[in-house]
Scaffold this motif. Sequence first.
Motif, PDB file in Angstrom:
ATOM      1  N   PHE A  59      46.943  35.637  46.675  1.00  0.00           N
ATOM      2  CA  PHE A  59      46.656  36.938  47.253  1.00  0.00           C
ATOM      3  C   PHE A  59      47.423  37.185  48.545  1.00  0.00           C
ATOM      4  O   PHE A  59      47.210  38.196  49.206  1.00  0.00           O
ATOM      5  CB  PHE A  59      45.147  37.066  47.517  1.00  0.00           C
ATOM      6  CG  PHE A  59      44.319  36.905  46.278  1.00  0.00           C
ATOM      7  CD1 PHE A  59      44.433  37.804  45.237  1.00  0.00           C
ATOM      8  CD2 PHE A  59      43.433  35.845  46.155  1.00  0.00           C
ATOM      9  CE1 PHE A  59      43.672  37.658  44.089  1.00  0.00           C
ATOM     10  CE2 PHE A  59      42.671  35.696  45.009  1.00  0.00           C
ATOM     11  CZ  PHE A  59      42.799  36.600  43.963  1.00  0.00           C
ATOM     12  N   ASP A  60      48.312  36.245  48.887  1.00  0.00           N
ATOM     13  CA  ASP A  60      49.115  36.423  50.087  1.00  0.00           C
ATOM     14  C   ASP A  60      50.410  37.185  49.802  1.00  0.00           C
ATOM     15  O   ASP A  60      51.097  37.620  50.722  1.00  0.00           O
ATOM     16  CB  ASP A  60      49.456  35.066  50.711  1.00  0.00           C
ATOM     17  CG  ASP A  60      50.201  34.153  49.729  1.00  0.00           C
ATOM     18  OD1 ASP A  60      49.894  34.226  48.518  1.00  0.00           O
ATOM     19  OD2 ASP A  60      51.072  33.379  50.163  1.00  0.00           O
ATOM     20  N   VAL A  61      50.753  37.364  48.527  1.00  0.00           N
ATOM     21  CA  VAL A  61      51.986  38.081  48.172  1.00  0.00           C
ATOM     22  C   VAL A  61      51.731  39.583  48.243  1.00  0.00           C
ATOM     23  O   VAL A  61      50.604  40.046  48.113  1.00  0.00           O
ATOM     24  CB  VAL A  61      52.473  37.685  46.759  1.00  0.00           C
ATOM     25  CG1 VAL A  61      52.871  36.242  46.710  1.00  0.00           C
ATOM     26  CG2 VAL A  61      51.418  37.997  45.713  1.00  0.00           C
ATOM     27  N   ARG A  62      52.809  40.352  48.428  1.00  0.00           N
ATOM     28  CA  ARG A  62      52.716  41.807  48.492  1.00  0.00           C
ATOM     29  C   ARG A  62      53.848  42.437  47.694  1.00  0.00           C
ATOM     30  O   ARG A  62      54.927  41.849  47.551  1.00  0.00           O
ATOM     31  CB  ARG A  62      52.802  42.291  49.946  1.00  0.00           C
ATOM     32  CG  ARG A  62      51.641  41.827  50.834  1.00  0.00           C
ATOM     33  CD  ARG A  62      50.337  42.495  50.436  1.00  0.00           C
ATOM     34  NE  ARG A  62      49.247  42.080  51.302  1.00  0.00           N
ATOM     35  CZ  ARG A  62      48.470  41.026  51.058  1.00  0.00           C
ATOM     36  NH1 ARG A  62      48.679  40.281  49.971  1.00  0.00           N
ATOM     37  NH2 ARG A  62      47.480  40.724  51.868  1.00  0.00           N
ATOM     38  N   SER A  90      48.227  50.723  46.291  1.00  0.00           N
ATOM     39  CA  SER A  90      46.878  50.373  45.847  1.00  0.00           C
ATOM     40  C   SER A  90      46.754  48.870  45.588  1.00  0.00           C
ATOM     41  O   SER A  90      45.747  48.249  45.948  1.00  0.00           O
ATOM     42  CB  SER A  90      46.524  51.148  44.569  1.00  0.00           C
ATOM     43  OG  SER A  90      46.504  52.535  44.817  1.00  0.00           O
ATOM     44  N   LEU A  91      47.791  48.287  44.973  1.00  0.00           N
ATOM     45  CA  LEU A  91      47.748  46.845  44.701  1.00  0.00           C
ATOM     46  C   LEU A  91      47.802  46.045  46.001  1.00  0.00           C
ATOM     47  O   LEU A  91      47.089  45.037  46.140  1.00  0.00           O
ATOM     48  CB  LEU A  91      48.926  46.456  43.792  1.00  0.00           C
ATOM     49  CG  LEU A  91      48.776  46.868  42.318  1.00  0.00           C
ATOM     50  CD1 LEU A  91      50.063  46.592  41.567  1.00  0.00           C
ATOM     51  CD2 LEU A  91      47.625  46.131  41.660  1.00  0.00           C
ATOM     52  N   ASN A  92      48.636  46.476  46.945  1.00  0.00           N
ATOM     53  CA  ASN A  92      48.679  45.793  48.240  1.00  0.00           C
ATOM     54  C   ASN A  92      47.341  45.887  48.958  1.00  0.00           C
ATOM     55  O   ASN A  92      46.862  44.917  49.543  1.00  0.00           O
ATOM     56  CB  ASN A  92      49.789  46.387  49.125  1.00  0.00           C
ATOM     57  CG  ASN A  92      51.180  45.956  48.675  1.00  0.00           C
ATOM     58  OD1 ASN A  92      51.338  44.936  48.024  1.00  0.00           O
ATOM     59  ND2 ASN A  92      52.184  46.740  49.013  1.00  0.00           N
ATOM     60  N   TYR A  93      46.746  47.091  48.895  1.00  0.00           N
ATOM     61  CA  TYR A  93      45.433  47.276  49.523  1.00  0.00           C
ATOM     62  C   TYR A  93      44.383  46.412  48.832  1.00  0.00           C
ATOM     63  O   TYR A  93      43.525  45.806  49.485  1.00  0.00           O
ATOM     64  CB  TYR A  93      45.041  48.749  49.461  1.00  0.00           C
ATOM     65  CG  TYR A  93      43.664  49.035  50.004  1.00  0.00           C
ATOM     66  CD1 TYR A  93      43.422  49.016  51.373  1.00  0.00           C
ATOM     67  CD2 TYR A  93      42.605  49.323  49.143  1.00  0.00           C
ATOM     68  CE1 TYR A  93      42.157  49.270  51.874  1.00  0.00           C
ATOM     69  CE2 TYR A  93      41.334  49.567  49.636  1.00  0.00           C
ATOM     70  CZ  TYR A  93      41.117  49.551  51.006  1.00  0.00           C
ATOM     71  OH  TYR A  93      39.868  49.794  51.489  1.00  0.00           O
ATOM     72  N   MET A  94      44.466  46.343  47.500  1.00  0.00           N
ATOM     73  CA  MET A  94      43.519  45.520  46.751  1.00  0.00           C
ATOM     74  C   MET A  94      43.646  44.050  47.145  1.00  0.00           C
ATOM     75  O   MET A  94      42.643  43.346  47.328  1.00  0.00           O
ATOM     76  CB  MET A  94      43.758  45.678  45.243  1.00  0.00           C
ATOM     77  CG  MET A  94      42.802  44.872  44.373  1.00  0.00           C
ATOM     78  SD  MET A  94      43.103  45.103  42.616  1.00  0.00           S
ATOM     79  CE  MET A  94      44.682  44.274  42.442  1.00  0.00           C
TER      80      MET A  94
END
Length: 483
Positions: free
Chosen positions: A213-216, A231-235
């Motif tokens: 979950f550290d990847v963006r 949205s995926l980065n925020y998630m």
Amino acid sequence: MFKKGLRRSVVMHYFIVVFLTIMIVEVIFMISIQAYYYNSISNVMTNQAYSSTSYYQKFIGTSYTENDTNYLPDLLKMFALENTELQILNTKGDVIISSSGFQVEKGLQTSDVIQAKNGSQSRWIGSQTSTGEQVMAVSTPLIDQGQTIYILRYVTSLEAINNKITSIILIAIGVGVVVLAVVLLISFGLANSIVKPINNITAFSGQMAKGRFDVRVEGDYRYELGELASSLNYMAEEIVRSDQVKNDFISSISHELRTPLTGIKGWTETLVSGNFSDPEETKLGMTIIAKETNRLIGLVEELLDFSRLQQKEVRLNQDPVDIVALLTETKLQVKTKADQKQVRLTLNVSGIPVPIIGDTNRLKQVFLNIIDNALKFSHTQSNIFIHIEYEPKECIITVRDTGIGIGEEHITKVTEKFYQVNPLGGGTGLGLAITRELVEQHGGRLSITSISGEGTSVIVSLPICDKVHDIIKDQAEEEELQA
């Protein structure tokens, strides 16, 4: 051919749409070009035929009889049309004379000849039987005294025109092929502009699925793809935050459970050892065990309440509730704790008190938790104000303290599950989450305003049912009459 996928789908759909569009345009263009050239030739021959028949009726027809054919060569010269064969037929369809000088088949029965026999001008396009050459013919009757004497027939070859039309069509097809090639290149670029970011986002999602979950998602994408990436980065950020909140909760609840269990175990072992001879010490030990047991029960009940609320398993016993009486009782219930901290509780009411519909026990749980939090974060010798305001459609309860307040970075999160402003301060972080759920189950709203260092206000708005509106109206009318 590239493999199946979104890229292929985009290219093929885009290509097919443009291909069909070009095909339709090409067909319409071909039909239009042919119609234009054919109509141009037809109009020239039709106008010539009309002029010839008009001239014949005015100046020639009355001077000759049907059996007199000596003047027919003169008619050929008089009515001739450049690059067009002129034939004069009798009423049986036989060619009597032709400007080409070649012998023509007898008894022509083409549609133009048949129409001319019936007295009307007509056009025919077809192939000559003898040569197979495609021709256009326009036939018109030569009428004298109301009777058809001869049929004037103009015939021209369409081979040259057809060749010209074919050349134009081939050029149009070539242009269409070039357009399709350009469209194909553009569609590849368009497909790549969509597929590449989707592939990047898919790769990121795959890493998230593996627990990273550290990847963006990197890249400046536009429109819906940009919104998806954001949205995926925020998630991912929320998952990391939720994971941290969960870890803090586990650490906090472990501490909360360990402290009373340690006390219970210590006093139990001491009592079992029988080293106490003083009944007062034994009583003190039992009191501490009971107190810590109640504390454990409270923690477990809080967890069970939250679980039931999340599963929508809590059922409310809907009855008329007197909010003033309920908060007066709640105030008395926490009075001892308030006195110990030298905090003064003040309750006031504005408006006409009327009952609301709700679950008394659950509403008491709501206000006990709110007032208990206010006491917990109030300074010694401070005040807590409880204000009840009745409006036409809702009852608004405000609990305001003059304590330490809540920072802006925490104010929007304090009602989330497991969230604690200070993870080391004790508790489960579920109190306000449960409170908010219970208020919302009553059809109400819970909001919090706070200024760090000055205090916090918790506002609970509960709806008043329609029957209560009638009670308020009746009471207001009664007060007016008494006044």
